[in-house]
Design an enzyme around this catalytic site. Structure first.
Site, PDB file in Angstrom:
ATOM      1  N   ALA A  12     -14.958  64.244 -19.152  1.00 43.99           N
ATOM      2  CA  ALA A  12     -15.409  65.340 -19.837  1.00 43.99           C
ATOM      3  C   ALA A  12     -14.182  66.219 -20.513  1.00 43.99           C
ATOM      4  O   ALA A  12     -14.309  66.967 -21.348  1.00 43.99           O
ATOM      5  CB  ALA A  12     -16.296  66.288 -19.266  1.00 43.99           C
ATOM      6  N   SER A 141     -13.906  50.635 -28.535  1.00 40.56           N
ATOM      7  CA  SER A 141     -12.439  50.605 -29.284  1.00 40.56           C
ATOM      8  C   SER A 141     -12.628  49.852 -30.434  1.00 40.56           C
ATOM      9  O   SER A 141     -13.216  48.617 -30.142  1.00 40.56           O
ATOM     10  CB  SER A 141     -11.267  50.752 -28.522  1.00 40.56           C
ATOM     11  OG  SER A 141     -10.145  50.674 -29.321  1.00 40.56           O
ATOM     12  N   TYR A 154      -6.586  46.012 -22.039  1.00 40.74           N
ATOM     13  CA  TYR A 154      -7.459  47.149 -22.575  1.00 40.74           C
ATOM     14  C   TYR A 154      -8.714  46.629 -23.624  1.00 40.74           C
ATOM     15  O   TYR A 154      -9.848  46.897 -23.380  1.00 40.74           O
ATOM     16  CB  TYR A 154      -6.629  48.279 -23.295  1.00 40.74           C
ATOM     17  CG  TYR A 154      -7.446  49.375 -24.047  1.00 40.74           C
ATOM     18  CD1 TYR A 154      -7.956  50.609 -23.092  1.00 40.74           C
ATOM     19  CD2 TYR A 154      -7.801  49.614 -25.233  1.00 40.74           C
ATOM     20  CE1 TYR A 154      -8.563  51.595 -23.726  1.00 40.74           C
ATOM     21  CE2 TYR A 154      -8.281  50.454 -25.819  1.00 40.74           C
ATOM     22  CZ  TYR A 154      -8.866  51.464 -25.202  1.00 40.74           C
ATOM     23  OH  TYR A 154      -9.345  52.573 -25.643  1.00 40.74           O
ATOM     24  N   ALA A 156      -9.894  43.653 -23.837  1.00 35.49           N
ATOM     25  CA  ALA A 156     -11.041  42.874 -22.853  1.00 35.49           C
ATOM     26  C   ALA A 156     -11.893  43.662 -22.147  1.00 35.49           C
ATOM     27  O   ALA A 156     -13.077  43.314 -22.339  1.00 35.49           O
ATOM     28  CB  ALA A 156     -10.041  41.792 -21.911  1.00 35.49           C
ATOM     29  N   ILE A 187      -7.881  57.694 -33.081  1.00 40.94           N
ATOM     30  CA  ILE A 187      -8.165  59.027 -32.877  1.00 40.94           C
ATOM     31  C   ILE A 187      -6.910  60.100 -32.347  1.00 40.94           C
ATOM     32  O   ILE A 187      -6.345  59.381 -31.145  1.00 40.94           O
ATOM     33  CB  ILE A 187      -9.498  59.396 -31.981  1.00 40.94           C
ATOM     34  CG1 ILE A 187     -10.557  58.277 -32.453  1.00 40.94           C
ATOM     35  CG2 ILE A 187      -9.810  60.708 -31.907  1.00 40.94           C
ATOM     36  CD1 ILE A 187     -10.995  58.656 -33.975  1.00 40.94           C
TER      37      ILE A 187
END
Lengths: 247, 76
Positions: A12, A141, A154, A156, A187
């Site tokens: 968060a 992503s 990442y 995978a 982003i």
């Protein structure tokens, strides 16, 4: 106001996580925010209460410790009447050439992205089934589908969430629990703070909109998917990438 | 009291009659106790007894009798 519905946001205090928490706070949801550092959680909690959250509970959690996830849900079971939503924003961008990926790196990334997502969904769904309604949102992503040199591990791990989302949507749909996957593009968050100006400019040119995304762009979609406006949307993977996937 | 609560949880979760809840009631043997109903049952038991079960116990919960033994561990 949504004060009778509580949403758990894991990861968060990161860019997308904190913007999501703020977007949901403005709508009056009760929030359980979880991350690794209590000071950051407490700081975010104060902001969320000011924005209108019905209530905010903090829970310190390191997702590398799978056994700690049960503790989070025992806490929720005691503190919250009705868990309605789960948003898993936790993650790190692991970048390393194939030849330099250590076995420990693989295990850590699998734990962080996949194992934690399965366990979070497992415990959350048990609380959601009690009320026969719920929403789960995972974060993937664009790299998962497109690949990226130096991001094999990442990609995978993130692509594994595609199958998880589709399968859980089928398994939990009968209990009125919706499961969706968001695939952010580039982003501008701390995750990519190390990117050079040249890299940013290049990525910007690769998008159809010729601009980079902001954390709030993703948060607004999460907020929509959590809401009853999305009551008939499940098993979807949705990109928030300014058209990067077209390149 | 415990027995009544346990039986009621099975009645609610599996949508069966009370007289169907016997020691022999077993997972996948009764038409209404399938994998989906098992998830509902776990949620019902956790809610009724205010506990959170370990995954191994969820897997082991193969009958009404076994469920009673497992739940006792958590509330003892």
């Amino acid at each position: 106001m949504q004060q009778d519905k509580s949403i758990l946001i894991v990861g968060a205090t990161g860019g997308i996580g904190s913007h999501t928490a703020k977007a949901l706070a403005k709508q009056g949801y009760g929030l359980i925010i979880s991350a690794r550092h209590l000071d950051k959680l407490e700081s975010l909690k104060a902001q969320l209460l000011q924005l209108g959250a019905a209530g905010v509970e903090c829970f310190v959690l390191d997702l590398q410790d799978s056994s700690a996830i049960k503790g989070l849900f025992q806490f929720i079971q005691k503190q919250v009447k009705h868990l309605y939503g789960l948003v898993n924003c936790a993650g790190t961008l692991h970048e390393s050439p194939l030849m330099m990926i250590r076995p420990d790196d693989i295990q850590a990334q699998v734990n962080l992205h996949l194992t934690s997502s399965i366990l979070l969904a497992q415990y959350a769904s048990r609380l959601m089934v009690r009320n026969k309604q719920g929403v789960i949102v995972f974060l993937s992503s664009v790299v998962a589908a497109q690949g990226a040199s130096g991001q094999a591990l990442y990609a995978a791990c993130k692509s594994s969430l595609f199958g998880l989302t589709k399968s859980l949507a089928k398994e939990l749909g009968g209990q009125n629990i919706r499961v969706n996957l968001i695939e952010p593009g580039f982003i501008e968050t701390e995750l990519v703070a190390h990117y050079s100006d040249e890299q940013r400019a290049e990525l910007k040119q690769q998008t159809a909109l010729k601009s980079l995304g902001q954390a709030d762009d993703v948060a607004q979609l999460i907020s929509f998917l959590i809401s009853s406006k999305a009551r008939y949307i499940t098993a979807q993977n949705i990109a928030v990438d300014g058209g990067l996937a077209l390149s | 009291m415990f027995e009544d609560k346990l039986k009621q949880a099975f009645v609610n979760a599996l949508s069966i009659e009370e007289n169907e809840v016997t020691a022999e009631l077993a997972y996948s043997q009764h038409p209404k106790w399938d994998s989906t109903a098992h998830m509902v049952l776990i949620a019902e038991l956790e809610s009724s007894f205010d506990i959170m079960l370990d995954t191994d116990d969820i897997i082991d919960m193969s009958s009404y009798q076994k469920a009673g033994e497992i739940i006792q561990k958590y509330i003892a």
